[in-house]
Design an enzyme around this catalytic site. Structure first.
Site, PDB file in Angstrom:
ATOM      1  N   CYS A   6     -13.124   0.607   8.416  1.00 17.87           N
ATOM      2  CA  CYS A   6     -12.169  -0.108   7.550  1.00 17.87           C
ATOM      3  C   CYS A   6     -12.170   0.514   6.159  1.00 17.87           C
ATOM      4  O   CYS A   6     -13.242   0.802   5.610  1.00 17.87           O
ATOM      5  CB  CYS A   6     -12.576  -1.574   7.407  1.00 17.87           C
ATOM      6  SG  CYS A   6     -12.691  -2.457   8.963  1.00 17.87           S
ATOM      7  N   ILE A  41     -12.959  -1.548  -0.530  1.00 20.86           N
ATOM      8  CA  ILE A  41     -12.393  -2.021  -1.795  1.00 20.86           C
ATOM      9  C   ILE A  41     -12.638  -0.900  -2.816  1.00 20.86           C
ATOM     10  O   ILE A  41     -13.782  -0.457  -2.973  1.00 20.86           O
ATOM     11  CB  ILE A  41     -13.108  -3.311  -2.247  1.00 20.86           C
ATOM     12  CG1 ILE A  41     -13.018  -4.407  -1.164  1.00 20.86           C
ATOM     13  CG2 ILE A  41     -12.605  -3.777  -3.605  1.00 20.86           C
ATOM     14  CD1 ILE A  41     -11.632  -4.940  -0.892  1.00 20.86           C
ATOM     15  N   CYS A  73       0.819  -1.220   0.000  1.00 26.43           N
ATOM     16  CA  CYS A  73       0.000   0.000   0.000  1.00 26.43           C
ATOM     17  C   CYS A  73       0.846   1.261   0.000  1.00 26.43           C
ATOM     18  O   CYS A  73       0.316   2.370  -0.106  1.00 26.43           O
ATOM     19  CB  CYS A  73      -0.949  -0.009   1.195  1.00 26.43           C
ATOM     20  SG  CYS A  73      -2.062  -1.414   1.173  1.00 26.43           S
ATOM     21  N   HIS A 120      -9.485   3.603  -1.027  1.00 25.05           N
ATOM     22  CA  HIS A 120      -8.095   3.142  -0.890  1.00 25.05           C
ATOM     23  C   HIS A 120      -7.734   2.171  -2.014  1.00 25.05           C
ATOM     24  O   HIS A 120      -7.625   0.963  -1.790  1.00 25.05           O
ATOM     25  CB  HIS A 120      -7.935   2.494   0.493  1.00 25.05           C
ATOM     26  CG  HIS A 120      -6.566   2.003   0.819  1.00 25.05           C
ATOM     27  ND1 HIS A 120      -5.406   2.461   0.214  1.00 25.05           N
ATOM     28  CD2 HIS A 120      -6.145   1.077   1.743  1.00 25.05           C
ATOM     29  CE1 HIS A 120      -4.361   1.834   0.728  1.00 25.05           C
ATOM     30  NE2 HIS A 120      -4.777   0.995   1.648  1.00 25.05           N
TER      31      HIS A 120
HETATM   32  C1  ACO Z   1      -1.377  -1.151   4.878  1.00 28.28           C
HETATM   33  C2  ACO Z   1      -2.775  -1.144   4.308  1.00 28.28           C
HETATM   34  O1  ACO Z   1      -3.213  -0.180   3.747  1.00 28.28           O
HETATM   35  S1  ACO Z   1      -3.713  -2.510   4.507  1.00 28.28           S
HETATM   36  C3  ACO Z   1      -5.344  -2.084   3.947  1.00 28.28           C
HETATM   37  C4  ACO Z   1      -5.647  -2.514   2.581  1.00 28.28           C
HETATM   38  N1  ACO Z   1      -7.088  -2.543   2.362  1.00 28.28           N
HETATM   39  C5  ACO Z   1      -7.862  -3.466   2.927  1.00 28.28           C
HETATM   40  O2  ACO Z   1      -7.355  -4.315   3.628  1.00 28.28           O
HETATM   41  C6  ACO Z   1      -9.353  -3.436   2.631  1.00 28.28           C
HETATM   42  C7  ACO Z   1     -10.160  -3.705   3.876  1.00 28.28           C
HETATM   43  N2  ACO Z   1     -11.562  -3.786   3.578  1.00 28.28           N
HETATM   44  C8  ACO Z   1     -12.276  -4.943   3.557  1.00 28.28           C
HETATM   45  O3  ACO Z   1     -11.755  -6.015   3.823  1.00 28.28           O
HETATM   46  C9  ACO Z   1     -13.740  -4.866   3.144  1.00 28.28           C
HETATM   47  O4  ACO Z   1     -13.992  -3.655   2.469  1.00 28.28           O
HETATM   48  C10 ACO Z   1     -14.694  -4.931   4.378  1.00 28.28           C
HETATM   49  C11 ACO Z   1     -14.528  -6.293   5.045  1.00 28.28           C
HETATM   50  C12 ACO Z   1     -14.386  -3.822   5.355  1.00 28.28           C
HETATM   51  C13 ACO Z   1     -16.132  -4.755   3.920  1.00 28.28           C
HETATM   52  O5  ACO Z   1     -16.412  -5.729   2.990  1.00 28.28           O
HETATM   53  P1  ACO Z   1     -17.934  -6.068   2.605  1.00 28.28           P
HETATM   54  O6  ACO Z   1     -18.723  -6.290   3.816  1.00 28.28           O
HETATM   55  O7  ACO Z   1     -17.848  -7.156   1.611  1.00 28.28           O
HETATM   56  O8  ACO Z   1     -18.483  -4.746   2.072  1.00 28.28           O
HETATM   57  P2  ACO Z   1     -18.591  -4.290   0.625  1.00 28.28           P
HETATM   58  O9  ACO Z   1     -17.233  -3.955   0.178  1.00 28.28           O
HETATM   59  O10 ACO Z   1     -19.313  -5.275  -0.212  1.00 28.28           O
HETATM   60  O11 ACO Z   1     -19.461  -2.991   0.825  1.00 28.28           O
HETATM   61  C14 ACO Z   1     -20.838  -3.070   1.042  1.00 28.28           C
HETATM   62  C15 ACO Z   1     -21.371  -1.714   1.433  1.00 28.28           C
HETATM   63  O12 ACO Z   1     -20.893  -1.391   2.739  1.00 28.28           O
HETATM   64  C16 ACO Z   1     -20.685   0.011   2.834  1.00 28.28           C
HETATM   65  N3  ACO Z   1     -19.264   0.240   3.145  1.00 28.28           N
HETATM   66  C17 ACO Z   1     -18.187  -0.531   2.832  1.00 28.28           C
HETATM   67  N4  ACO Z   1     -17.066   0.052   3.311  1.00 28.28           N
HETATM   68  C18 ACO Z   1     -17.438   1.197   3.916  1.00 28.28           C
HETATM   69  C19 ACO Z   1     -16.732   2.234   4.573  1.00 28.28           C
HETATM   70  N5  ACO Z   1     -15.401   2.226   4.706  1.00 28.28           N
HETATM   71  N6  ACO Z   1     -17.440   3.258   5.049  1.00 28.28           N
HETATM   72  C20 ACO Z   1     -18.778   3.321   4.930  1.00 28.28           C
HETATM   73  N7  ACO Z   1     -19.489   2.370   4.323  1.00 28.28           N
HETATM   74  C21 ACO Z   1     -18.830   1.314   3.810  1.00 28.28           C
HETATM   75  C22 ACO Z   1     -21.047   0.608   1.495  1.00 28.28           C
HETATM   76  O13 ACO Z   1     -22.383   1.045   1.523  1.00 28.28           O
HETATM   77  C23 ACO Z   1     -20.876  -0.590   0.564  1.00 28.28           C
HETATM   78  O14 ACO Z   1     -21.704  -0.417  -0.568  1.00 28.28           O
HETATM   79  P3  ACO Z   1     -21.062  -0.473  -2.058  1.00 28.28           P
HETATM   80  O15 ACO Z   1     -20.816  -1.921  -2.363  1.00 28.28           O
HETATM   81  O16 ACO Z   1     -22.121   0.120  -2.936  1.00 28.28           O
HETATM   82  O17 ACO Z   1     -19.785   0.293  -2.047  1.00 28.28           O
END
Ligand code: ACO
Length: 412
Positions: free
Chosen positions: A232, A235, A86, A356
């Site tokens: 969090c 994606i 990242c 992100h």
């Molecule tokens: C060093 C580093 O940077 S490490 C970090 C690297 N990035 C990551 O690791 C990504 C981490 N994120 C994740 O694992 C996933 O996004 C999770 C688990 C948080 C959520 O996954 P899911 O439950 O499958 O949610 P999904 O992505 O399908 O989103 C569903 C809905 O939730 C809501 N939502 C998701 N994320 C957010 C957020 N951050 N804020 C507000 N609402 C959110 C939105 O309404 C979203 O709707 P959309 O699909 O129209 O965008």
């Protein structure tokens, strides 16, 4: 030798199943070129292209930059592909800066582009994160982290999300350690998310542009305790591009809108003692960047920090020296990091809400700070922004991010 940002552009961020990496790259490059006043890319002497996952998810080869930039008319020059988890975007930026400072050329391009959303391959989408760890030592490293966090056990009955990035578990363990050691609360972590979601309502390029109260953040779907989904980073798909030049080439561009790069420190993790936060990778990068720039944290007007989770912002504002160690949660509660506060942090909405797209994030942060220093940030403009600082971290090794870059802009 001074180096300046003379062109900057980004795509809007979101989930765009019909938008391929090449198209996003072309959009960002076109915006950066237009912003610089160039009508074609012929004066670019070298380019860096940051991307982390297309090789894993699309079977792309290792020449992503050469492939993606060709459609923007950029070829024949040295193109370097950058993969540093990242922190890839800021790593590309650091290398372009070194190239210019060493006198190898006068104009360089840095691009970050990432396509993360694959609705037909959700398993692969989440599994790809593990590639930014030492996969051979992964289990023992996770065990060590979890033992660090045991002072703050997960409450009974809280189940993790079925699908999630492994990084949410890694940051959750860090957060629980910080909670046990300093008394940081889940509500303070939620306050970071609520603040950044509010900031993103003023950013038309943000992935999510809705307000969330602290209560709404706490009530969202659990991901990995103490985090709910709104704490969090999502994606995201998106790209950003930036044109850099040396002082000698500045006259070819609009010097009034140029932003000086005051310093850029890229460091990697060490085998530090887990309790030795004075040597945290983010702290070492910050100290080095302040030393190079000849200023300290008190001079900073605005910051973009790597809030891959809401907790990460708490530890990074401590690393950047905005508050004493352990007081990042209390500082957030005080309102000092909100727009209008002493040092606004993540006015863009941060990774949490603006999005992100991992390989592009480091450049997107610098795009926001460039916009702030130019006084062009509209409703989210920080008053009298003069110095700006970005922290971009990536990967996981030992007890910290594997790589961190701190960059300071402005000062003139
Ligand atoms: C060093 C580093 O940077 S490490 C970090 C690297 N990035 C990551 O690791 C990504 C981490 N994120 C994740 O694992 C996933 O996004 C999770 C688990 C948080 C959520 O996954 P899911 O439950 O499958 O949610 P999904 O992505 O399908 O989103 C569903 C809905 O939730 C809501 N939502 C998701 N994320 C957010 C957020 N951050 N804020 C507000 N609402 C959110 C939105 O309404 C979203 O709707 P959309 O699909 O129209 O965008």
């Amino acid at each position: 030798m001074d180096v300046y940002i003379v062109g900057s552009g980004m795509t809007s961020l979101g989930k765009f199943p019909d938008r391929p990496l090449r198209a996003m790259t072309a959009m960002a490059v076109e915006k950066a070129l237009a912003d610089s006043g160039l009508d074609n890319p012929s004066s670019i002497e070298a380019a860096w292209f940051s991307n982390t996952r297309q090789a894993l998810l699309e079977g792309q080869n290792g020449i992503r930059g050469e492939v993606a930039l060709r459609s923007s008319g950029i070829s024949g020059i040295p193109i370097t592909n950058v993969e540093n988890a990242c922190a890839s975007g800021s790593t590309g930026f650091a290398n372009a800066l070194a190239y210019l400072k060493a006198g190898f050329g006068e104009v360089a391009l840095v691009v970050g582009a990432e396509k993360m959303f694959f609705p037909d391959n959700r398993d692969g989408m989440f599994r790809a994160f593990k590639g930014s760890t030492d996969v051979l030592e992964f289990d023992s490293q996770i065990d060590a982290l979890l033992s660090l966090a045991k002072g703050m056990p997960i409450p009974d009955g809280v189940e993790p999300a079925a699908e999630r990035s492994v990084f949410m578990d890694i940051y959750a363990a860090f957060a629980r350690y910080h909670m046990a050691r300093y008394g940081t609360t889940q509500r303070q972590i939620a306050a970071v998310a609520s603040k950044n979601h509010h900031h993103s309502t003023m950013n038309p390029d943000a992935q999510y542009q809705f307000d969330l109260t602290i209560e709404e953040v706490l009530a969202d779907k659990p991901v990995s305790w103490p985090f709910t989904r709104a704490m969090c980073a999502p994606i995201s798909d998106g790209a950003a591009a930036m044109l850099l030049c040396t002082g000698s080439a500045l006259k070819r561009f609009n010097a009034d809108r140029a932003v000086r790069v005051a310093s850029c420190a890229l460091v990697s993790s060490t085998d530090r003692d887990p309790d030795d936060l004075d040597n945290h990778v983010g702290r070492r990068a910050a100290l080095r960047a302040y030393e190079q720039a000849g200023v300290g944290p008190e001079a900073m007007s605005v910051a973009e920090v790597h809030d891959a989770t809401a907790f990460a912002e708490i530890i990074q504002i401590e690393n950047l020296g905005f508050c004493p160690r352990g007081e990042g949660g209390a500082m957030t509660d005080s309102g000092a990091t909100a727009l209008g506060g002493r040092i606004p942090v993540n006015p863009s909405g941060g990774l949490l809400s603006k999005g992100h797209p991992v390989g592009a994030t480091g450049i997107i942060q610098l795009h926001e700070l460039t916009t702030q220093l130019r006084g062009e940030a509209g409703a989210r403009q920080v008053d009298n922004a003069r110095w700006a600082i970005a922290e971009n971290g990536g990967g996981f090794l030992g007890y910290e991010e594997a790589a961190t870059t701190v960059t300071i802009l402005g000062g003139e």
